[in-house]
Design a protein around this motif. Sequence first.
Motif, PDB file in Angstrom:
ATOM      1  N   LEU A  84      75.682  47.816   6.494  1.00 39.16           N
ATOM      2  CA  LEU A  84      75.323  47.563   5.087  1.00 39.16           C
ATOM      3  C   LEU A  84      73.897  47.019   4.964  1.00 39.16           C
ATOM      4  O   LEU A  84      73.141  47.446   4.089  1.00 39.16           O
ATOM      5  CB  LEU A  84      76.310  46.584   4.444  1.00 39.16           C
ATOM      6  N   ILE A  85      73.534  46.088   5.831  1.00 37.70           N
ATOM      7  CA  ILE A  85      72.192  45.491   5.744  1.00 37.70           C
ATOM      8  C   ILE A  85      71.127  46.572   5.898  1.00 37.70           C
ATOM      9  O   ILE A  85      70.194  46.670   5.095  1.00 37.70           O
ATOM     10  CB  ILE A  85      72.026  44.386   6.824  1.00 37.70           C
ATOM     11  N   ASN A  86      71.284  47.413   6.914  1.00 39.00           N
ATOM     12  CA  ASN A  86      70.280  48.446   7.165  1.00 39.00           C
ATOM     13  C   ASN A  86      70.307  49.552   6.119  1.00 39.00           C
ATOM     14  O   ASN A  86      69.262  50.068   5.717  1.00 39.00           O
ATOM     15  CB  ASN A  86      70.453  49.018   8.579  1.00 39.00           C
ATOM     16  N   LEU A  87      71.503  49.897   5.640  1.00 38.91           N
ATOM     17  CA  LEU A  87      71.603  50.910   4.587  1.00 38.91           C
ATOM     18  C   LEU A  87      70.968  50.399   3.290  1.00 38.91           C
ATOM     19  O   LEU A  87      70.229  51.114   2.617  1.00 38.91           O
ATOM     20  CB  LEU A  87      73.069  51.286   4.350  1.00 38.91           C
ATOM     21  N   PHE A  88      71.250  49.132   2.955  1.00 41.19           N
ATOM     22  CA  PHE A  88      70.720  48.577   1.707  1.00 41.19           C
ATOM     23  C   PHE A  88      69.203  48.422   1.760  1.00 41.19           C
ATOM     24  O   PHE A  88      68.524  48.564   0.742  1.00 41.19           O
ATOM     25  CB  PHE A  88      71.378  47.231   1.384  1.00 41.19           C
ATOM     26  N   VAL A 111      75.869  39.863   4.485  1.00 39.02           N
ATOM     27  CA  VAL A 111      74.904  40.840   3.956  1.00 39.02           C
ATOM     28  C   VAL A 111      73.919  40.159   3.014  1.00 39.02           C
ATOM     29  O   VAL A 111      72.708  40.333   3.116  1.00 39.02           O
ATOM     30  CB  VAL A 111      75.645  42.003   3.248  1.00 39.02           C
ATOM     31  N   SER A 112      74.443  39.339   2.091  1.00 39.26           N
ATOM     32  CA  SER A 112      73.559  38.692   1.111  1.00 39.26           C
ATOM     33  C   SER A 112      72.610  37.713   1.786  1.00 39.26           C
ATOM     34  O   SER A 112      71.448  37.580   1.398  1.00 39.26           O
ATOM     35  CB  SER A 112      74.366  37.993   0.011  1.00 39.26           C
ATOM     36  N   SER A 113      73.087  37.037   2.836  1.00 37.71           N
ATOM     37  CA  SER A 113      72.237  36.094   3.560  1.00 37.71           C
ATOM     38  C   SER A 113      71.095  36.831   4.255  1.00 37.71           C
ATOM     39  O   SER A 113      69.935  36.415   4.190  1.00 37.71           O
ATOM     40  CB  SER A 113      73.083  35.324   4.575  1.00 37.71           C
ATOM     41  N   LYS A 196      71.831  54.859  13.798  1.00 40.34           N
ATOM     42  CA  LYS A 196      70.626  54.444  13.066  1.00 40.34           C
ATOM     43  C   LYS A 196      70.831  53.109  12.347  1.00 40.34           C
ATOM     44  O   LYS A 196      69.879  52.491  11.886  1.00 40.34           O
ATOM     45  CB  LYS A 196      70.248  55.506  12.025  1.00 40.34           C
ATOM     46  N   TYR A 197      72.095  52.711  12.197  1.00 38.48           N
ATOM     47  CA  TYR A 197      72.401  51.532  11.386  1.00 38.48           C
ATOM     48  C   TYR A 197      73.009  50.391  12.178  1.00 38.48           C
ATOM     49  O   TYR A 197      72.969  49.242  11.747  1.00 38.48           O
ATOM     50  CB  TYR A 197      73.348  51.931  10.242  1.00 38.48           C
TER      51      TYR A 197
END
Length: 342
Positions: A84-88, A111-113, A196-197
């Motif tokens: 999620l971090i890398n996708l976002f 993720v938010s952190s 990739k993520y």
Amino acid sequence: MADNNNLIVYCELEDGRVADVSLELLTKGRALAKRLGVKLEAVVIGSNLDGVEDQIFPYGADVVYKVADKRLSPYTSNPHAAVLINLFKEIKPQVCLMGATCIGRDLGPRVSSALHSGLTADCTSLEIGDHTDAKTKKEYHDLLYQIRPAFGGNIVATIVNPECRPQMATVREGVMKKEIADAAHRGEVINLDPSKYVSDEDFIVEIIDRQIAKSKVNIKGAPIIVAGGYGVGSKENFQLLYDLAATLGAEVGASRAAVDAGFIEHERQIGQTGVTVRPKLYIACGISGQIQHIAGMQESSIIISINNDPNAPINAIADYVITGDIESVVPKLIKYYKKNSK
């Protein structure tokens, strides 16, 4: 992929099935995305994701991102967070919604952190609106209003995130309504290369054994609920509620105060820190009506309040109010129901 500023829902999977809370958030997300004039997207992470989009597209998703790797199921913190971090970072969504489940509560803050985005947990309502900063007088348009009870439920707080993206919120199961938009709707499937993520180092934790105990209480699906609060008075008095429930073919629920007092088990707790229910009939016995409790049952079709306090806050949302003691009112309800149903 371009910076598309869309609204994305993280869809939880259990045994190949998309969780109800995720479908509820897609339903809500659809309305929010329409209001914002952006696409509704979903992301699914797991091992075998064949055909999972067929469960998601009917709820109006325009795009489903799929990240498949046998090591991504069952859920573990680091790999899912990394994806999620890398996708976002790549697609820069405007809003991200996820369920306030054990997975969402673990994943959302990670993720938010990492993205320095902020997150509001356990929202009871989500809306789009404008905001003016009191200090700078700067105006912001079309922000996500993240609404939840605060300060012990004495106020309802509306939280906004003017600058950082994505605007993130978690919502409990049952708070939002689940509605199919169009059974024939199809969107775009984007299969992402997991390498990739997520890196091999992220898979350092291995699940050796996994035990999930299924809940024995199905209070969420009950058409009739008899719920008791602290005002019921004792564990023994709760037996009256069980008797009424048995007569009506209902489930027994409770407020947090009744659970904290040890009158009844936590699985039956209704409200902000329990389950959210929408029965056809909700009979509230000795429940004062704190905002956290009301948040979990206010969409019941018919609400009957039985309380010896005529000014109990719950009476304001009840369709029928019976003022009296549980010990005298409930046996009469049982007696007259039995008499009239013969």
